[in-house]
Scaffold this active site. Structure first.
Site, mmCIF file in Angstrom:
data_model
loop_
_atom_site.group_PDB
_atom_site.id
_atom_site.type_symbol
_atom_site.label_atom_id
_atom_site.label_comp_id
_atom_site.label_asym_id
_atom_site.label_seq_id
_atom_site.Cartn_x
_atom_site.Cartn_y
_atom_site.Cartn_z
ATOM 1 N N LYS A 129 39.990 49.243 27.903
ATOM 2 C CA LYS A 129 40.767 48.005 27.907
ATOM 3 C C LYS A 129 40.099 46.966 27.010
ATOM 4 C CE LYS A 129 40.086 48.002 32.260
ATOM 5 N NZ LYS A 129 39.988 47.740 33.708
ATOM 6 N N THR B 92 43.373 35.388 35.162
ATOM 7 C CA THR B 92 43.222 36.804 34.836
ATOM 8 C C THR B 92 42.322 37.534 35.831
ATOM 9 O OG1 THR B 92 41.386 36.206 33.401
ATOM 10 C CG2 THR B 92 43.544 36.473 32.348
ATOM 11 N N GLY C 39 41.138 39.816 38.491
ATOM 12 C CA GLY C 39 41.713 40.978 39.176
ATOM 13 C C GLY C 39 42.635 41.825 38.314
ATOM 14 N N THR C 40 42.697 41.549 37.013
ATOM 15 C CA THR C 40 43.620 42.337 36.181
ATOM 16 C C THR C 40 43.187 43.810 36.103
ATOM 17 O OG1 THR C 40 42.416 41.444 34.300
ATOM 18 C CG2 THR C 40 44.598 40.554 34.679
ATOM 19 N N GLY C 41 41.873 44.054 36.099
ATOM 20 C CA GLY C 41 41.386 45.440 35.990
ATOM 21 C C GLY C 41 41.791 46.268 37.200
ATOM 22 N N CYS C 42 41.546 45.705 38.394
ATOM 23 C CA CYS C 42 41.914 46.409 39.639
ATOM 24 C C CYS C 42 43.416 46.663 39.658
ATOM 25 C CB CYS C 42 41.606 45.561 40.871
ATOM 26 S SG CYS C 42 39.932 44.972 40.954
#
Ligand SMILES: Cc1ncc(COP(=O)(O)OP(=O)(O)O)c(N)n1
Ligand SMILES: Cc1ncsc1CCOP(=O)(O)O
Ligand SMILES: [Mg+2]
Length: 547
Positions: free
Chosen positions: A226, A259, A261-264
């Site tokens: 990412k 932004t 928590g976008t990865g989870c």
């Protein structure tokens, strides 16, 4: 490190008042019995009010009136708790609630709970987030060997989007040597990819590609690096590598501080889509679009005063709270026999659009586009609603040509646009992550742009001269090949195609050419049903030769 110990597996949008959102056993009174009428079961499938006890009793499945088993897609996530509710298990829960999925792991019996959940409830997909110790990773891997699942999604949470280090170096070796080889997909951000690769600098898209390749060499089936933190990039670029091909997934960078928590969320969304049975690339694409849509929807909300804030995972549900229809995922096979209507032709032969569409479906059309250039908007909308009902009863997608407003108003399955229509990226942002978007392309550059802009397929032509579209440039079979080879998107050929030449189009030998789109060959004919059946037979014959 805390594992969420709630009894409730998931929740439904009737419960999703953000002010009262709780995962609490008291909601079990909202439980609808699984053994019920098909309609109720479908309603349940869509609203997903799932209670642990009832799930255990019913083995996470139900029987519909035709006797077939209805499996409830199930995602188990093993992750940390974020007391701010923007990342970790809370983000996973909200994402799964929004996308349709289920999960939770209690606090102190990780091994027992994994065993009991995996053995009893047959999780389809396991998604991991922050794993704080090698002990827990090993417990998880042991459980997965004992109770294999369809897919393991690993979000290697070591460094958060905010830059905090969340897992120490001791766990790194276990990640590399034991967890990654078991993963169907691993989704590192730039910093995590760098840590996994011993601290290499990742500053360009080219660096991300080689990182994806090197991480793939560690054993996961797929890698998504990412690039949200890529310096000096106006787009959010991610690199997906499936061991064979690289895919550059771009979305516009939403200007927001929200932004966290976008990865989870991205990994959870991939897990939810995989649990629903979607292929990996399409799960990743939907997940990326879901993030973009949710970020855009909540870019202005202000929660907390930190550098980053949480975003609103349930935005789409709130917008569509009255819309119970769950669209199935686009399948490139849908392009096989693509029927495109024409109001003039239907008038000429004295039939309504709905009769024309019914006949095309009965004859074997696999997707329908309403191309009603002369219709008044109001009439177009009414016709679209009626056709949508007919198409949905047959499980066939219905797209609207040009008119994004009409598509939105009737909740059509998608839109087809050309190079002078509304730009594809704008259509995508208006329609959201799931709707089908097709783009007309005559050149390789247009085909590449279609991918970047988030299209699902390309319509390429006119392959042969046509009277249906005035002043349309013919690109020939060679033009069709050039466009198809320039893109990984599925392609449907259009323009002057009929019974006499459909076979040669299908035999051009380009793997992503999936079908033909036809107007006059079906609709400028006395009997739409007969002509569609004949064309279907020709295409089936061509498909059997290609195999
Ligand atoms: C499947 C498919 N492919 C191409 C087109 C043409 O779209 P466009 O170039 O926008 O031209 P119009 O159809 O709007 O005249 C299409 N409609 N469908
Ligand atoms: C809409 C369109 N776009 C390129 S050719 C074409 C018309 C196709 O119609 P027909 O199948 O009757 O040739
Ligand atoms: Mg158009």
């Amino acid at each position: 490190m805390v594992y969420c110990s709630s009894q409730l597996l998931s929740t439904s949008f009737p419960l999703l008042n953000p002010k009262t959102l709780k995962f609490d056993a008291k909601y079990s009174k909202n439980w609808l019995p699984l053994q019920s009428t098909e309609g109720l079961v479908k309603g349940l499938y869509q609203t997903r009010v799932l209670n642990l006890r009832a799930m255990q009793e019913d083995k996470a499945s139900a029987v519909t009136s035709d006797g077939s088993e209805l499996r409830v897609p199930h995602v188990l996530t093993v992750a940390g708790s974020d007391s701010g509710a923007g990342a970790g298990i809370q983000a996973d829960l909200k994402t799964c609630a929004a996308r349709g999925g289920v999960e939770v792991v209690p606090e102190d019996f990780v091994a027992e709970q994994l065993k009991s959940v995996l053995s009893d409830m047959r999780a389809d997909v396991v998604k991991t987030g922050m794993l704080p110790s090698t002990g827990i990773v090993k417990i998880l891997l042991h459980s997965l060997k004992e109770f294999p699942v369809r897919a393991l999604v690993v979000d290697p949470v070591m460094v958060s989007t905010s830059g905090d280090v969340l897992a120490g170096p001791s766990i790194l070796a276990t990640f590399r040597e034991e967890l990654l080889p078991m993963a169907d997909i691993v989704t590192p951000n730039l910093r995590e990819a760098s840590v996994l690769l011993g601290g290499v600098q990742l500053e360009t898209v080219a660096n991300m590609r080689s990182a994806a390749k090197s991480i793939h060499d560690m054993g996961p089936r797929n890698v998504l690096v990412k690039g949200g933190d890529l310096p000096a990039s106006s787009d959010a670029v991610d690199i997906f590598f499936d061991g064979q091909d690289f895919y550059e997934l771009r979305s516009s960078r939403v200007k927001t501080r929200n932004t966290h928590g976008t990865g989870c969320t991205l990994a959870s969304c991939i897990a939810a889509e995989l649990a629903k049975g979607h292929p990996m690339l399409s799960a990743v694409k939907v997940a990326k679009r879901y993030i973009e849509t949710a970020l855009d929807y909540s870019k202005d909300i202000v929660i907390g005063s930190g550098l980053q804030g949480p975003f609103d995972h349930l935005s789409k549900l709130k917008r569509n709270v009255h819309n119970a229809y769950v669209q199935r995922a686009f399948d490139s096979g849908d392009l096989f026999l693509y029927a495109v209507t024409d109001s003039g032709m239907n008038k000429k032969w004295g039939r309504s659009i709905t009769d024309a569409v019914k006949a095309a479906l009965e004859g074997g059309a696999t997707i329908v586009q309403l191309r009603e250039k002369d219709a008044e908007t109001r009439d177009f909308l009414e016709a679209a609603k009626a056709c949508l009902e007919i198409c949905r009863s047959k499980g066939v997608p219905l797209l609207i040509n040009d008119r994004v407003d009409v598509a939105l108003a009737c909740d059509a399955d998608g839109v087809h646009v050309g190079q002078s229509d509304m730009p594809t990226n704008v259509v995508r942002s208006l329609l959201g992550p799931e709707k089908i978007i097709g783009v007309s392309c005559k050149t390789p550059q247009q085909a590449q742009q279609a991918w970047i802009d988030g299209a699902d397929y390309i319509g390429s032509g006119g392959v042969y001269p046509t009277n249906t579209k005035a002043n349309n440039r013919t690109i020939g079979i060679d033009g069709l090949k050039t466009v198809s080879l320039a893109s990984k998107l599925p392609v449907v050929a259009i323009g002057g195609i009929g019974l006499s030449n459909a076979q040669s189009v299908m035999e051009t030998g380009v793997p992503n050419l999936k079908g033909v789109a036809v107007v006059s060959a079906l609709f400028d004919q006395e009997c739409v049903l007969t002509e569609t059946k004949k064309l279907h037979a020709v295409l089936m014959e061509a498909a059997s030769r290609v195999k």
